[in-house]
Structures are given as C-alpha cells and as structure tokens.
Motif scaffolding. Structure first.
Motif: not given
Length: 153
Positions: A33-55, A112-116
């Motif tokens: 993706g690209r950092a300027s895209d709002p949908v990418c930013l939304h996904l990145d937020d979900i990935l960031s919040k999920s990263a610890r749980e899936v690590s 949402r985070k749980q979906d990922f």
C-alpha cells in the motif's frame, strides 16, 4: 507503531525476498500500500494493534507499492487496488478462499482487529496441516467487496 510491527517500510525487491526467505514457521503478512491512502492507514492501525497478539505465529511487514524496485511483486500479484495483503508461510504463498474471485490476496482493510487475527490464525492452522489455501473464517458481510480490474481488456 508496535515493536512487533515492522516500522521499516520495505522499498526494495531484495528486502522482500529476504523477509520471505527468513520467515520460518510463521505466517508472513505483506501489506502492499501507500502511506497517503486513508484505507491503508486504517489497515495499518489494525495491523499495529494486532501485532503483539499474532507475534508468536505471524510477522507483519509493510511494503511501499510506489517503489519502483518492488514492481515485480506488484505485477506478479496483480495488485491494482490498495491496500492488498499477501500471506506466506515458510516461503510458500498462502491463499485465502474468502468467496471472492481472487484467492491470492486480501484486498482492502479488515473491519476490526479480531477479523485480522482470525484470518491470520486460519492461515497458520492451514499451513501447519500442509495446505496452501485456507478457508476464510469471517462472515461474508465482513469481507471487503470489490470489482476485479483486468488490464488490457
């Protein structure tokens, strides 16, 4: 961003090759993706919040789709819509049957985070059984809908 989420944005084919090769016994999540895209930013937020749980069973890496050096992957996976997420396990491309026409990648953001987390866990379980395709655990209403764009048609 979380310590578990790669804060480095990959921009070179060689970097992607290395991360695919070196991710052993874990699902590798490549977000194109690209950092300027709002949908990418939304996904990145979900990935960031999920990263610890899936690590324990997944590694998440961001790839800059606009980098000239990664176009070989962009073309290979036919990434025309962003964000697109591609999954690997032990250097094998993992596919997801989510009822869409394209099983090679997840197009769009997760609701949402749980979906990922559920999708990555389903891919991990399928990979541990030696399968290269996993069934999507999400209900159809939480799977992004999109129209496939075919080039040169």
């Amino acid at each position: 961003m979380s310590d578990y989420l790669s804060t480095m944005l990959l921009t070179k084919k060689k970097e992607i090759d290395c991360v695919i090769r070196d991710a052993i016994d874990k699902v590798l999540v490549l977000r194109f993706g690209r950092a300027s895209d709002p949908v990418c930013l939304h996904l990145d937020d979900i990935l960031s919040k999920s990263a610890r749980e899936v690590s324990k069973f997944a590694t998440i890496v961001l790839v800059d789709i606009d980098s000239e050096d990664v176009q070989v992957y962009v073309n290979y996976f036919d990434i025309t819509l962003v964000p697109s997420t591609v999954f690997f396990f032990n250097a094998h491309h993992m596919k997801m049957d989510s009822g869409t026409a394209d099983h090679t990648k997840w197009v769009g953001a997760f609701h949402r985070k749980q979906d990922f987390i559920d999708v990555v866990e389903a891919i991990f379980r399928a990979a541990m059984k030696g399968k290269l395709i996993a069934n999507c655990p999400l209900p159809p209403e939480r799977i992004p809908k999109y129209e496939l764009l075919y080039k040169n048609l």
